[in-house]
Motif scaffolding. Sequence first.
Motif, PDB file in Angstrom:
ATOM      1  N   PHE A  68       0.799  -1.140  -0.072  1.00  0.00           N
ATOM      2  CA  PHE A  68       0.018  -0.139   0.100  1.00  0.00           C
ATOM      3  C   PHE A  68       1.013   1.356   0.063  1.00  0.00           C
ATOM      4  N   GLY A  69       2.202   1.129  -0.344  1.00  0.00           N
ATOM      5  CA  GLY A  69       2.750   2.457  -0.359  1.00  0.00           C
ATOM      6  C   GLY A  69       2.640   3.562  -1.257  1.00  0.00           C
ATOM      7  N   ASP A  70       1.961   3.222  -2.282  1.00  0.00           N
ATOM      8  CA  ASP A  70       1.318   4.300  -3.203  1.00  0.00           C
ATOM      9  C   ASP A  70       0.109   5.125  -2.741  1.00  0.00           C
ATOM     10  N   ALA A  71      -0.599   4.359  -1.908  1.00  0.00           N
ATOM     11  CA  ALA A  71      -1.670   5.015  -1.284  1.00  0.00           C
ATOM     12  C   ALA A  71      -1.481   5.614  -0.173  1.00  0.00           C
ATOM     13  N   ILE A  72      -0.444   5.180   0.803  1.00  0.00           N
ATOM     14  CA  ILE A  72       0.217   5.817   1.999  1.00  0.00           C
ATOM     15  C   ILE A  72       0.833   6.977   1.638  1.00  0.00           C
ATOM     16  N   PHE A  73       1.820   6.868   0.829  1.00  0.00           N
ATOM     17  CA  PHE A  73       2.660   8.143   0.725  1.00  0.00           C
ATOM     18  C   PHE A  73       2.484   8.727  -0.822  1.00  0.00           C
ATOM     19  N   GLY A  74       1.333   8.620  -1.450  1.00  0.00           N
ATOM     20  CA  GLY A  74       0.955   9.447  -2.467  1.00  0.00           C
ATOM     21  C   GLY A  74       1.713   9.373  -3.611  1.00  0.00           C
TER      22      GLY A  74
END
Length: 75
Positions: A68-74
Motif C-alpha cells: 500500500f505504499g502508493d496509497a500511503i505516501f501518495g
Amino acid sequence: MGFDLGSLAVAVISVLGVGLLLGAGIPLIYALAVRSHESDRPGSAAVSVALIAACVLLAIAGIVMIVFGDAIFGG
C-alpha cells in the motif's frame, strides 16, 4: 537551481536507516530474541517474546509499505 547537499544527506540517511531496520535489523532482532530465549537469566522469556513481537510488527509494516505504499505516501 542548485545542488542541495543537505537534503541529499537527509535522503541518504533515511534510505539507509529504513534499509537497515527492515533489511538487516529484523534478523538481528530475531537472533537476539533466540539468544535471550536460550538464556537462563530472570526475565529473559519476556524479553524474547517482546523481541519476537517486534520482528513480527516490523515484517508486517514492511509488507504494508510494499503493498500500500502508493496509497500511503501518495506516489
